[in-house]
Scaffold this active site. Structure first.
Site, mmCIF file in Angstrom:
data_model
loop_
_atom_site.group_PDB
_atom_site.id
_atom_site.type_symbol
_atom_site.label_atom_id
_atom_site.label_comp_id
_atom_site.label_asym_id
_atom_site.label_seq_id
_atom_site.Cartn_x
_atom_site.Cartn_y
_atom_site.Cartn_z
ATOM 1 N N SER A 68 0.854 -1.184 0.000
ATOM 2 C CA SER A 68 0.000 0.000 0.000
ATOM 3 C C SER A 68 0.889 1.232 0.000
ATOM 4 O O SER A 68 1.618 1.484 0.958
ATOM 5 C CB SER A 68 -0.913 0.012 1.234
ATOM 6 O OG SER A 68 -1.694 1.184 1.269
ATOM 7 N N SER A 70 1.333 5.568 -1.435
ATOM 8 C CA SER A 70 0.572 6.801 -1.257
ATOM 9 C C SER A 70 -0.558 6.954 -2.268
ATOM 10 O O SER A 70 -1.598 7.532 -1.964
ATOM 11 C CB SER A 70 1.507 8.008 -1.351
ATOM 12 O OG SER A 70 2.200 7.993 -2.578
ATOM 13 N N ILE A 71 -0.358 6.425 -3.480
ATOM 14 C CA ILE A 71 -1.388 6.622 -4.505
ATOM 15 C C ILE A 71 -2.062 5.331 -4.940
ATOM 16 O O ILE A 71 -3.121 5.376 -5.565
ATOM 17 C CB ILE A 71 -0.819 7.333 -5.756
ATOM 18 C CG1 ILE A 71 0.242 6.457 -6.447
ATOM 19 C CG2 ILE A 71 -0.248 8.699 -5.395
ATOM 20 C CD1 ILE A 71 0.654 6.967 -7.804
ATOM 21 N N ALA A 72 -1.487 4.191 -4.659
ATOM 22 C CA ALA A 72 -2.040 2.932 -5.165
ATOM 23 C C ALA A 72 -1.870 1.808 -4.159
ATOM 24 O O ALA A 72 -1.077 1.902 -3.214
ATOM 25 C CB ALA A 72 -1.374 2.552 -6.488
ATOM 26 N N GLN A 73 -2.635 0.757 -4.398
ATOM 27 C CA GLN A 73 -2.605 -0.435 -3.548
ATOM 28 C C GLN A 73 -2.530 -1.656 -4.458
ATOM 29 O O GLN A 73 -3.134 -1.677 -5.520
ATOM 30 C CB GLN A 73 -3.881 -0.459 -2.702
ATOM 31 C CG GLN A 73 -3.863 -1.454 -1.559
ATOM 32 C CD GLN A 73 -4.886 -1.069 -0.494
ATOM 33 O OE1 GLN A 73 -4.808 0.013 0.082
ATOM 34 N NE2 GLN A 73 -5.857 -1.941 -0.251
ATOM 35 N N VAL A 74 -1.782 -2.677 -4.023
ATOM 36 C CA VAL A 74 -1.563 -3.859 -4.863
ATOM 37 C C VAL A 74 -2.121 -5.103 -4.173
ATOM 38 O O VAL A 74 -1.839 -5.349 -2.993
ATOM 39 C CB VAL A 74 -0.060 -4.057 -5.159
ATOM 40 C CG1 VAL A 74 0.153 -5.324 -5.993
ATOM 41 C CG2 VAL A 74 0.507 -2.840 -5.879
ATOM 42 N N ASP A 227 13.863 3.380 -11.111
ATOM 43 C CA ASP A 227 13.635 3.124 -9.686
ATOM 44 C C ASP A 227 14.005 1.678 -9.355
ATOM 45 O O ASP A 227 13.177 0.900 -8.894
ATOM 46 C CB ASP A 227 12.165 3.394 -9.338
ATOM 47 C CG ASP A 227 11.932 3.574 -7.845
ATOM 48 O OD1 ASP A 227 12.906 3.868 -7.127
ATOM 49 O OD2 ASP A 227 10.786 3.435 -7.396
#
Length: 404
Positions: A68, A70-74, A227
């Protein structure tokens, strides 16, 4: 203050070429894990985005998130019919609208401040905010990330590298701007020495593969992975290198890469005069620079690298642990130390009037990640001088063949 400011904090923490040291150091805390969105809301987003019942697309979706941010969740899942294991990346509810509104506000404020105080225009405040805005809005558009992944996969196929490395397959029929469904890859981070040794007999060869694939992508691919921390670069169970999460990519200009090649070569042989010349070529300045004094200052900065690397390797090996917590702790330590080195290089350079393009910071950061992996997996390997590692200059460049 919300997701926008978490992302702004992350951007500041990873952009030492743009912000003062105290800001870069303080905003490191924004890399911490964020609270997950309740699964009921995730299911609602999936139904809305896919336009059909969730169980008509996925046979199973794990309600406990794998990650989880800041902008998305997997979430882990299994596809209906094919029973393939996948991961679903879901944009958190309302994030895009919040980002657009907040970033537009920040942009307007920056323009007003520059108008009221012309001195601020020298700091390129509006330009910095515009760069932040564009970068962050790309991250919340999963169509862009899907394109980045597919471009990388095309590069692997074109260069006959699919037997050595891979990136997740994107399932377009169940992906949208806010939902990204990808093949689930199984493996271990490149910092997990014990697990890597159980998967392959020669960890050094695996590292060389990762380096060659990434260096090749700098000029042979439409964009490069920007990244490659241990959470995004894995050794897979089948022995291949897995590149994950293409939310942050870079695109390098011919001028910057030409200077970067000289910069890399100068690091390898500790030629700080050449390093200074490369940085002067890369940085925009209107003043005369004492190249010799600049080279001496750079030599002092880079003399600290070996000490930092040794601390990281000892900490990793002496822990005798391959748990997620242990790996995470080492990654955080690595991030802080790399940014400290960044700040030293940038501060010395700025004292001579140099300002670097953001792509330079992205490139250098990835090289420092790879340098850490080298210290752990292949301590005797010279990343920039070993003939088995093919720096991108010996590959055909889309820029040099006149196509761009």
């Amino acid at each position: 203050m919300g997701a926008t400011y978490i992302k702004l904090g992350q951007f500041i923490a990873s952009a030492p070429t743009l912000f003062p040291p105290e800001y870069v150091q303080e905003f490191q805390s924004c890399f911490d894990r964020t609270p997950p969105v309740p699964f009921e809301k995730i299911q609602s987003i999936l139904r809305e985005e896919l336009g059909r019942p969730v169980d008509s697309v996925y046979d199973y979706v794990d309600p406990t998130p794998l990650a989880s941010a800041s902008i998305a969740q997997v979430h882990a899942a299994r596809l209906k019919g094919s029973q393939e294991d996948v991961v679903i990346k879901v944009l958190k509810p309302g994030i895009e609208d919040i980002l657009v509104a907040d970033l537009n506000f920040v942009y307007v404020v920056a323009r007003i401040l520059e108008f009221l105080n012309p001195e601020l225009s020298r700091t390129s405040l509006v330009g910095i905010v515009k760069d932040i805005r564009e970068s962050m809005l790309e991250e919340v558009d999963f169509y862009k990330e899907a394109e980045n992944i597919e471009a990388f996969r095309r590069y692997l196929e074109a260069m006959a590298l699919t037997g050595q490395a891979t990136a997740p397959k994107v399932y377009r029929y169940c992906s949208t701007r806010r939902v990204l469904t990808m093949q689930r890859l199984y493996g271990v981070p490149l910092t997990d020495l014990d697990s890597i040794s159980s998967l392959v007999s020669n960890p050094e060869a695996s590292l060389i593969t990762a380096l060659n694939v990434w260096f090749g992508s700098l000029l042979a691919c439409e964009s490069f992975h920007a990244d490659v921390h241990a959470g995004n670069l894995w050794l897979l169970r089948d022995g291949r290198i897995g590149f994950l999460d293409f939310g942050i990519v870079g695109r390098i200009s011919p001028k910057t890469w030409a200077a970067m090649e000289v910069f890399l070569g100068s690091i390898a042989i500790e030629d700080y005069d050449s390093m200074a010349a490369a940085l002067i070529e890369m940085g925009a300045t209107k003043q005369d620079i004492n190249a010799r004094a600049f080279a001496q200052d750079l030599g002092k900065v880079f003399s600290t690298i070996k000490e930092l690397d040794t601390e990281i390797v000892v900490a990793t090996r002496s822990g005798q642990s391959t748990t997620a917590t242990a790996v995470s702790a080492n990654i955080v330590l690595d991030e802080r130390q790399m940014n400290a080195l960044f700040l030293d290089v940038v501060q010395v350079s700025e004292s001579y009037g140099l300002k670097f393009p953001r792509e330079f910071a992205l490139l250098l950061k990835q090289l420092l990640y790879f340098d850490r992996y080298t210290r752990l997996l292949a301590p005797n390997l010279n990343m920039l001088q070993d003939e088995r590692i093919r720096i991108a200059s010996n590959r055909r460049s889309k820029y040099r063949d006149g196509s761009e």
